[in-house]
Design a protein around this motif. Structure first.
Motif, mmCIF file in Angstrom:
data_model
loop_
_atom_site.group_PDB
_atom_site.id
_atom_site.type_symbol
_atom_site.label_atom_id
_atom_site.label_comp_id
_atom_site.label_asym_id
_atom_site.label_seq_id
_atom_site.Cartn_x
_atom_site.Cartn_y
_atom_site.Cartn_z
ATOM 1 N N VAL A 39 -107.998 21.306 -2.773
ATOM 2 C CA VAL A 39 -109.270 21.908 -3.834
ATOM 3 C C VAL A 39 -110.340 21.510 -3.656
ATOM 4 N N SER A 45 -113.184 21.577 -6.448
ATOM 5 C CA SER A 45 -113.417 21.972 -7.500
ATOM 6 C C SER A 45 -115.150 21.041 -7.766
ATOM 7 N N THR A 94 -108.183 17.004 -4.056
ATOM 8 C CA THR A 94 -108.311 17.144 -4.730
ATOM 9 C C THR A 94 -110.395 16.401 -4.466
#
Length: 388
Positions: A198, A200, A226
Motif C-alpha cells: 500500500v 498511503s 505500507t
C-alpha cells in the motif's frame, strides 16, 4: 533527425487543472476556486526558524535522507498522533514535497508490467508516476453513492495476479472523502490475503472535520507493507517550502533514498529547519487553520444545496465535489462557461479521472469573503442555465 522525445512521456497528458489557472491569471476581477493551496501565510514562528537557519549559515547539504533532528521529529509526530513507531535512521526519508515521495516510492517498488490500483477521482500525479516507473495503472472508479470511499467489492474486482501496489488517496483530493476505521478493516483483510503493498497518501491527515484520521498503517501487519506519505504543505501552509516525507519498511526506504540521492541529493536545508519547528510547536496553528476551513466547508455545502446541486458532505482535505449533471453540461463545459460568463475558475472533475465527469472540484482554501463573492456569481450562473 531522430526523434529526441520519449514516447512514454509524450503520451502522458498534461494536468487538466493548468489551463484554467493560465486563463484566470490574465483575467481581471476573476476569482479562482481551483488552487489546492492554503491561503494562510506560513505561521511566523516557522518562518522565523527558517530565517534563523539562514542567519546562522546553515546553507549546506544535509544527509541524503534528511536532517537527523527532523527525522526524529517526524517519528515523534507519527507516534504522538497515530501511535505509529518508525526508526528515524532506517524507516524515514525527507523529500521534495509529498509528490517526490510518491514518485520515488513507486520507482523503488515497481518492475515493468506490475499493476498499481488507483482509486479515482484522485490526485493527478498518481497515474503518470506509475507509468513513468514502468507500472501499469489500473483504475478503480469510486462512486458518489458510496461517498467516494473504496469498498471491498471494488478492490476485489480490480486485483489480478499482477497487482503489486494499492494507492490509498485518503483524505481525498478532489472529493474530500475519508476512510474510517470500519472501512479500512475490510481493505486490510484483502491486502493481506492478496499479498499486496500500500502507498498511503496522507497529506491531508490533519484536515479532517468531526472525524479522526485513521492510517491504514495502524492496523496489525500493515506497517510492514505500507509506505506512508505525508508532508508540510497542507497542514502547516508550507507549499512553497517544498517539503514532504515518507516512512515505511527499511528495505523500501533504503531504495527510495538511493533514487533520491542520485536525482535530488537532499531536500532544501532551510525548509528542513523550519519543519522541525512546525512539528515541535505547530499544533495550535494547525487547529486554527482547520477551524477556519471547517467554517468554509459548511458554508459551501449549504450554498450548493441551496442552488439545487447535489453535494455530499466531505469530511477531509479542503475541497467539495458538487454534482452538476442536472444542468446538462459536461464538467469541462461548465467550468469553461462559468469562467467566461462569471469570471469564476473551478476545476472539472475529469481532471482527476474520467469518473469525475459531472462533478467539479471547488477548493475552500480561500477567505470566506472570496467564497461568498464566488458563490453569488455561481448562483446567477446556475439559475440562468437551469432555465434553458
Amino acid at each position: 533527425m531522430r526523434n529526441p522525445l520519449s514516447k512514454i512521456v509524450v503520451d502522458i497528458q498534461p494536468s487538466g487543472i493548468r489551463k484554467f489557472f493560465d486563463i484566470v491569471s490574465e483575467m481581471k476581477d476573476a476569482i479562482s476556486l481551483g488552487v489546492g493551496e492554503p491561503d494562510f501565510d506560513t505561521p511566523w514562528h516557522i518562518r522565523e526558524e527558517g530565517i534563523y537557519s539562514l542567519e546562522k549559515g546553515r546553507t549546506f547539504y544535509t544527509s541524503n535522507a534528511g536532517l537527523k533532528d527532523l527525522k526524529i521529529e517526524i517519528c515523534n509526530y507519527l507516534n504522538r498522533r497515530f501511535g505509529l513507531r518508525y526508526h528515524p535512521d532506517h524507516e524515514t526519508i525527507v523529500t521534495i514535497g509529498g509528490s517526490e515521495a510518491i514518485d520515488i516510492a513507486l520507482r523503488a517498488m515497481l518492475d515493468p508490467g506490475d499493476e498499481v490500483l488507483i482509486p479515482q477521482p484522485s490526485y493527478v500525479s498518481y497515474l503518470p508516476c506509475v507509468t513513468l516507473a514502468g507500472g501499469k495503472p489500473v483504475i478503480i472508479e469510486l462512486k458518489a453513492a458510496n461517498q467516494f470511499r473504496l469498498t471491498k467489492e471494488e478492490l476485489l474486482d480490480a486485483i489480478t495476479d499482477r497487482t503489486k501496489v494499492l494507492i490509498m488517496p485518503f483524505p481525498n483530493n478532489p472529493t474530500g472523502a475519508i476512510m474510517e476505521k470500519e472501512d479500512l478493516e475490510d481493505i486490510v483483510k484483502i491486502v493481506e490475503e492478496k499479498d499486496i503493498f500500500v502507498l498511503s497518501d496522507e497529506i491531508y491527515s490533519e484536515l479532517t472535520y468531526g472525524k479522526k484520521h485513521v492510517s491504514i498503517a495502524e492496523f496489525p501487519g500493515m506497517k510492514e507493507r505500507t509506505i506512508l506519505i505525508n508532508g508540510f504543505s497542507k497542514s502547516y501552509a508550507m507549499t512553497g517550502w517544498r517539503l514532504g516525507y515518507a516512512v515505511g519498511p527499511a528495505i523500501i526506504i533504503e531504495q527510495m533514498v538511493k533514487i533520491h540521492q542520485f536525482a535530488i541529493m537532499c531536500a532544501p536545508t532551510t525548509s528542513q529547519y523550519a519543519a522541525i519547528e512546525a512539528l515541535r510547536n505547530g499544533d495550535s496553528d494547525v487547529e486554527t487553520m482547520r477551524d477556519a476551513y471547517d467554517q468554509r466547508r459548511r458554508y459551501l455545502i449549504h450554498a450548493f444545496r441551496e442552488m439545487g446541486l447535489e453535494c455530499f458532505e466531505p469530511y477531509g482535505a479542503f475541497y467539495v465535489f458538487p454534482c452538476i449533471k442536472s444542468l446538462g453540461m459536461t464538467s469541462d463545459e461548465f467550468a469553461t462557461t462559468l469562467l467566461k460568463e462569471e469570471k469564476v475558475a473551478v476545476v472539472p472533475g475529469t481532471a482527476f479521472g474520467e469518473c469525475g465527469e459531472g462533478f467539479l472540484r471547488i477548493s475552500y482554501a480561500y477567505s470566506i469573503e472570496n467564497l461568498k463573492i464566488a458563490i453569488e456569481r455561481m448562483e446567477r450562473f446556475v439559475a440562468r442555465h437551469k432555465c434553458k
